[in-house]
Design a protein around this motif. Structure first.
Motif, PDB file in Angstrom:
ATOM      1  N   VAL A   1       6.302  -4.879  -4.647  1.00  0.00           N
ATOM      2  CA  VAL A   1       7.549  -4.968  -4.162  1.00  0.00           C
ATOM      3  C   VAL A   1       8.475  -6.586  -4.182  1.00  0.00           C
ATOM      4  N   PHE A   2       9.429  -6.583  -4.889  1.00  0.00           N
ATOM      5  CA  PHE A   2      10.021  -7.976  -5.389  1.00  0.00           C
ATOM      6  C   PHE A   2      11.180  -8.109  -4.372  1.00  0.00           C
TER       7      PHE A   2
ATOM      8  N   HIS B   1      11.104   0.634  -0.379  1.00  0.00           N
ATOM      9  CA  HIS B   1       9.870   1.282  -1.388  1.00  0.00           C
ATOM     10  C   HIS B   1       9.375   2.576  -1.062  1.00  0.00           C
ATOM     11  N   ASN B   2      10.117   3.595  -1.096  1.00  0.00           N
ATOM     12  CA  ASN B   2       9.755   4.924  -0.528  1.00  0.00           C
ATOM     13  C   ASN B   2       9.174   5.637  -1.964  1.00  0.00           C
ATOM     14  N   ALA B   3       9.094   7.018  -1.499  1.00  0.00           N
ATOM     15  CA  ALA B   3       8.410   7.898  -2.686  1.00  0.00           C
ATOM     16  C   ALA B   3       9.284   7.927  -3.865  1.00  0.00           C
ATOM     17  N   LYS B   4      10.548   8.049  -3.330  1.00  0.00           N
ATOM     18  CA  LYS B   4      11.471   8.127  -4.742  1.00  0.00           C
ATOM     19  C   LYS B   4      11.571   6.782  -5.421  1.00  0.00           C
TER      20      LYS B   4
ATOM     21  N   ASP C   1       0.974  -1.144   0.039  1.00  0.00           N
ATOM     22  CA  ASP C   1      -0.095  -0.013   0.080  1.00  0.00           C
ATOM     23  C   ASP C   1       0.873   1.397  -0.146  1.00  0.00           C
ATOM     24  N   CYS C   2       0.449   2.010  -1.128  1.00  0.00           N
ATOM     25  CA  CYS C   2       1.649   3.412  -0.929  1.00  0.00           C
ATOM     26  C   CYS C   2       0.954   4.620  -0.692  1.00  0.00           C
TER      27      CYS C   2
ATOM     28  N   GLN D   1      12.204  -7.188   4.691  1.00  0.00           N
ATOM     29  CA  GLN D   1      12.091  -6.022   5.340  1.00  0.00           C
ATOM     30  C   GLN D   1      12.683  -5.000   4.720  1.00  0.00           C
ATOM     31  N   LYS D   2      13.988  -5.110   3.979  1.00  0.00           N
ATOM     32  CA  LYS D   2      14.932  -4.058   3.434  1.00  0.00           C
ATOM     33  C   LYS D   2      13.982  -3.675   2.155  1.00  0.00           C
TER      34      LYS D   2
END
Length: 437
Positions: A308-309, A336-339, A287-288, A330-331
């Motif tokens: 996210v893979f 998986h941030n805004a950038k 969820d973004c 976890q990493k």
């Protein structure tokens, strides 16, 4: 299980918003478009007892009210003059398709079986129907089925216009109205372009409709689906095991989701008997809403998810302790941030690719749905559902759906689709089943 061929549709009608809304258009954005070639997203809820006709009347009346806010679900897909997909709504449109059906020899216990979603397909509309067909079909179809001892509510949502968060926002709002509220507590945020305004022209058109045919079982007779029920104690045990050796780099302890994910990923990989050098992929649809910049409200209506893979060799995943895989998951999720989201969107917009539901790749474990969704709080006025299940659409080898367990707390139901030999080995895996209540 009872003979599902005894499910008979007796009536079909359409339900529209109970107020005039006028002509509305809402552009689909980069978060929505990749799902055009997925199938409609299907959910099934079943409830005890009650007078069927009274419940149908209440559900339809509540649907008329809630569609006043979620009117996009009463529209159709369309394209503007430049070929950009959008949701189109007009007061003259027919609205949501509602079918009534009878299966009075089938009980709730029959639907609560742990084996096989294909056995449930006759209770949910739009089996094998692609989201692209929303150009000429309703974007939401509902089937209300009278059971021997209750009611089944099967829903098919066009996945090109909403994700799981929006699905359950709608379902809880519908239940809220049926339960006596004059208005919904949280209105949907309908302007998708606030999350991404890029206009992407696509030339895709729907293939000839294949009608209501199974989306998985008949095409792949070797695919099995099973529900594994993990009790609160089992979840706590998995989480404590994975966190026995916390990350040395100062990372946070592994979450319940990360712990359960690596548990499933490792044991499915072992059950597949892969070679040590074979790659295996773990996919989560993140969820973004709070990851994009600026953040979007929880009530954002649409798709605001991205896959996210996490990839590693099967031998490394199996040979190392569970925190090895959990740390990788976890990493990737943290990164998986805004950038990263913006970069993924930009790359896709330059060269759009419409994925099919089975494009997740070989040796994949893909997580859908979420135990955070309040599925057992969808109370239309006659109590919580006896069960919540996914339909047979969008299933492939390695697809997993997570739901909060009916017993509440931290219990979680895990729906898994696997090739039959792999499923058989997983069922015999004491390391996996030790966590099953």
């Amino acid at each position: 299980m009872a003979d599902i061929s005894k499910v008979k549709v007796t009536r079909k009608t359409h339900v529209k918003p109970n107020k005039k809304i006028g002509s509305q258009q809402c552009q689909l954005v980069t978060f929505d478009l990749p799902y055009l070639a997925f199938y409609y997203n299907q959910k099934l809820l079943f409830y005890k007892g009650g007078e069927f006709e009274e419940r149908v009347k209440k559900l339809k009346e509540g649907l008329e009210v809630v569609l006043g806010e979620f009117y996009q679900l009463a529209g159709k897909l369309g394209k503007d003059d430049e070929g950009v997909f959008r949701v189109e709504y007009g007061d003259e449109m027919e609205g949501v398709e509602v079918a009534e059906a009878a299966a009075e020899e089938i009980s709730i216990a029959d639907l609560a079986v742990e084996e096989g979603t294909s056995a449930l397909k006759d209770f949910i509309p739009y089996n094998g129907v692609l989201n692209l067909e929303g150009l000429h079909r309703p974007l939401l179809a509902v089937q209300l089925t009278k059971l021997k001892d209750g009611l089944a509510i099967g829903c098919a949502f066009n996945h090109a216009i909403l994700d799981g968060t929006s699905t359950w926002h709608f379902m809880s709002s519908w239940a809220e109205i049926c339960n006596g509220s004059k208005s919904i507590s949280t209105k949907p945020f309908l302007d998708r372009t606030q999350a991404r305004s890029t206009r992407v022209k696509l030339d895709h058109s729907p293939p000839p409709s294949n009608g209501d045919v199974p989306a998985n079982g008949k095409k792949d007779p070797n695919l099995r689906e099973r529900v594994f029920k993990f009790s609160e104690a089992a979840i706590d045990k998995i989480k404590s095991t994975v966190n026995a050796n916390p990350p040395s780099d100062g990372s946070k302890p592994f979450s319940t989701f990360q712990s359960l994910s690596v548990h499933i990923w490792r044991h499915v990989t072992q059950a597949r008997q892969l070679k040590p050098n074979d790659y295996t992929v773990f996919t989560v649809f993140a969820d973004c809403r709070k990851r994009v910049d600026p953040p979007m409200p929880d009530a954002y209506f649409g798709n605001l998810i991205q896959a996210v893979f996490t990839v590693t060799a099967a031998g490394l995943l199996s040979a190392n302790p569970p925190e090895f895989g959990a740390s990788m998951i976890q990493k990737e999720i943290k990164g998986h941030n805004a950038k990263a989201i913006d970069q993924r969107n930009t790359e896709w917009e330059i060269s759009p690719k419409i994925f099919e539901f089975k494009d997740a790749g070989v040796n994949c474990v893909a997580m859908g749905s979420s135990p955070r969704f309040q599925v057992y709080e969808v109370d239309f006025g006659w109590g919580q559902p006896e069960g919540v299940r996914s339909g047979s659409n969008n299933r492939f080898d390695g697809m997993v759906y997570l739901y909060r367990g009916k017993s509440g707390g931290r219990s979680i139901d895990v729906e898994i689709s696997l090739e039959a030999p792999t499923m058989e080995k997983l069922e015999q895996d004491k390391g996996f089943l030790v966590a099953e209540s």
